[in-house]
Design a protein around this motif. Structure first.
Motif, mmCIF file in Angstrom:
data_model
loop_
_atom_site.group_PDB
_atom_site.id
_atom_site.type_symbol
_atom_site.label_atom_id
_atom_site.label_comp_id
_atom_site.label_asym_id
_atom_site.label_seq_id
_atom_site.Cartn_x
_atom_site.Cartn_y
_atom_site.Cartn_z
ATOM 1 N N ASN A 12 0.831 -1.276 -0.092
ATOM 2 C CA ASN A 12 0.009 -0.022 -0.096
ATOM 3 C C ASN A 12 0.833 1.268 0.029
ATOM 4 O O ASN A 12 2.061 1.107 0.647
ATOM 5 C CB ASN A 12 -0.927 -0.016 1.196
ATOM 6 C CG ASN A 12 -2.217 -0.723 1.209
ATOM 7 O OD1 ASN A 12 -2.325 -1.789 1.106
ATOM 8 N ND2 ASN A 12 -3.290 0.020 0.648
ATOM 9 N N HIS A 54 -12.163 5.092 0.283
ATOM 10 C CA HIS A 54 -13.402 3.944 0.435
ATOM 11 C C HIS A 54 -12.984 3.104 1.947
ATOM 12 O O HIS A 54 -11.935 3.493 2.380
ATOM 13 C CB HIS A 54 -13.295 2.865 -0.671
ATOM 14 C CG HIS A 54 -12.321 2.168 -0.994
ATOM 15 N ND1 HIS A 54 -11.125 2.676 -1.186
ATOM 16 C CD2 HIS A 54 -11.851 0.890 -0.945
ATOM 17 C CE1 HIS A 54 -10.017 1.829 -1.644
ATOM 18 N NE2 HIS A 54 -10.601 0.574 -1.323
ATOM 19 N N ASP A 58 -7.298 -1.604 4.518
ATOM 20 C CA ASP A 58 -6.078 -1.121 4.106
ATOM 21 C C ASP A 58 -5.940 0.248 3.534
ATOM 22 O O ASP A 58 -4.990 0.536 2.972
ATOM 23 C CB ASP A 58 -5.429 -2.285 2.934
ATOM 24 C CG ASP A 58 -6.157 -2.137 1.825
ATOM 25 O OD1 ASP A 58 -7.488 -2.647 1.784
ATOM 26 O OD2 ASP A 58 -5.493 -2.109 0.627
ATOM 27 N N HIS A 59 -7.110 0.975 3.906
ATOM 28 C CA HIS A 59 -7.097 2.163 3.597
ATOM 29 C C HIS A 59 -7.566 3.232 4.835
ATOM 30 O O HIS A 59 -7.457 4.342 4.827
ATOM 31 C CB HIS A 59 -8.310 2.439 2.294
ATOM 32 C CG HIS A 59 -7.970 2.101 1.157
ATOM 33 N ND1 HIS A 59 -7.225 2.614 -0.009
ATOM 34 C CD2 HIS A 59 -7.755 0.555 0.774
ATOM 35 C CE1 HIS A 59 -6.817 1.720 -0.727
ATOM 36 N NE2 HIS A 59 -7.033 0.591 -0.450
ATOM 37 N N ASP A 137 -8.487 2.580 -4.937
ATOM 38 C CA ASP A 137 -8.431 1.479 -5.688
ATOM 39 C C ASP A 137 -9.250 1.486 -6.748
ATOM 40 O O ASP A 137 -9.722 0.231 -7.290
ATOM 41 C CB ASP A 137 -8.671 0.137 -4.532
ATOM 42 C CG ASP A 137 -7.885 -0.143 -3.586
ATOM 43 O OD1 ASP A 137 -6.721 0.612 -3.777
ATOM 44 O OD2 ASP A 137 -8.066 -0.867 -2.799
ATOM 45 N N HIS A 175 -1.787 1.521 -4.500
ATOM 46 C CA HIS A 175 -0.972 0.113 -4.440
ATOM 47 C C HIS A 175 0.305 0.099 -5.319
ATOM 48 O O HIS A 175 -0.127 0.671 -6.544
ATOM 49 C CB HIS A 175 -1.813 -1.110 -4.663
ATOM 50 C CG HIS A 175 -2.884 -1.329 -3.628
ATOM 51 N ND1 HIS A 175 -2.484 -2.295 -2.481
ATOM 52 C CD2 HIS A 175 -4.266 -1.295 -3.274
ATOM 53 C CE1 HIS A 175 -3.651 -2.355 -1.634
ATOM 54 N NE2 HIS A 175 -4.457 -1.624 -2.190
HETATM 55 FE FE FE Z 1 -6.580 -1.381 -1.542
#
Ligand code: FE
Ligand code: ZN
Length: 257
Positions: A12, A54, A58-59, A137, A175
């Motif tokens: 990331n 979003h 992982d955000h 993403d 990413h």
């Molecule tokens: Fe992601």
């Protein structure tokens, strides 16, 4: 406004926006708090805003800890993500304006990867500068996000919205997937000389362990198969003459690549 790229988790990127005059910062999609806190400490800057694209972990994984450290922090996200982003206070829709320091970003509603996904677009202040797009993403360098909560036609709409921005817009995607994306792109658009050249450049960059983000929108339009569903070469590769079906078939092939 400076954009500082930070590495997080396995692949990331977190983006820190820094205004050195006011000594304040904003962060886009803090996957985790640690690298953000470390950089803020180096800069001796105060974090004032989180811009989330979003709700995926992982955000937003660092939201809570950053809020603890900076109690006045404002957390922005898409209106449709209400209830899914930790600490969210601002619920944004297409066309909303948000500001950081003396800069203003426009919100683009770009569902497809998730049903609530948004992007933040900072238009250039003058002709010599680049615009800055933080697109989470949705659009990746050389690829696009998987469709977890949206349809191919929604994603085509969302990518078309991005495609309409100026070519000299920097694409800050979340990413480092570029090499894998281009390996796939070559299999469906192999005669594209811009793509061949980009693939070689990206391979060399990754061998030197360099980041390939940000990329530039103009390059994406020439080499990213997920922005080229209207091109004859891509349509023949998937045996369709319909743009949405072409996109859907490419996405399906990439899912199992
Ligand atoms: Fe992601
Ligand atoms: Zn995601």
């Amino acid at each position: 406004m400076q954009v500082i790229r930070l590495e997080a988790l396995s692949d990331n990127y977190i983006f820190l926006l820094h205004d050195p005059r006011l000594n304040i910062a904003a962060v886009v999609d803090p996957a985790e708090a640690k690298p953000v806190l470390k950089k803020l400490n180096e800069l001796q800057a105060e974090l004032v805003t989180i811009f989330n694209t979003h709700h995926h972990h992982d955000h937003v994984g660092g939201n809570k800890q950053l809020m603890k450290q900076f109690p006045n922090l404002k957390v922005y996200g898409g209106a449709e993500d209400n209830g899914r982003i930790p600490g969210q206070q601002m619920f944004l829709q297409e066309g909303d304006k948000v500001s950081f320091a003396d800069r203003t970003a426009e919100v683009l509603f770009i569902p497809g990867h998730t049903r609530a996904h948004i992007a933040y677009y900072f238009a250039p202040e003058n002709l010599e500068e680049t615009g800055e797009l933080f697109c989470g993403d949705t659009l990746f360098a050389g690829g696009c996000g998987r469709l977890f909560e949206g349809t191919p036609s929604q994603m085509v709409n969302s990518l078309s919205k991005i495609s309409a921005l100026p070519d000299n817009t920097r694409i800050w995607c979340a990413h480092e997937y570029t090499l894998k994306n281009l390996q796939f792109a070559i299999t469906v658009d192999g005669d594209n000389t811009d793509l061949q050249k980009r693939y070689d450049e990206v391979k060399a960059s990754r061998n030197r362990q360099e980041a390939t983000v940000p990329s530039m929108l103009g390059i994406e339009k020439r080499t990213n198969p997920f922005m080229r569903w209207q091109e004859q070469a891509l349509q023949s590769a998937v045996k369709s003459n319909d743009p949405v079906q072409t996109f859907a078939r490419l996405r399906g092939m990439k899912d199992s690549f």
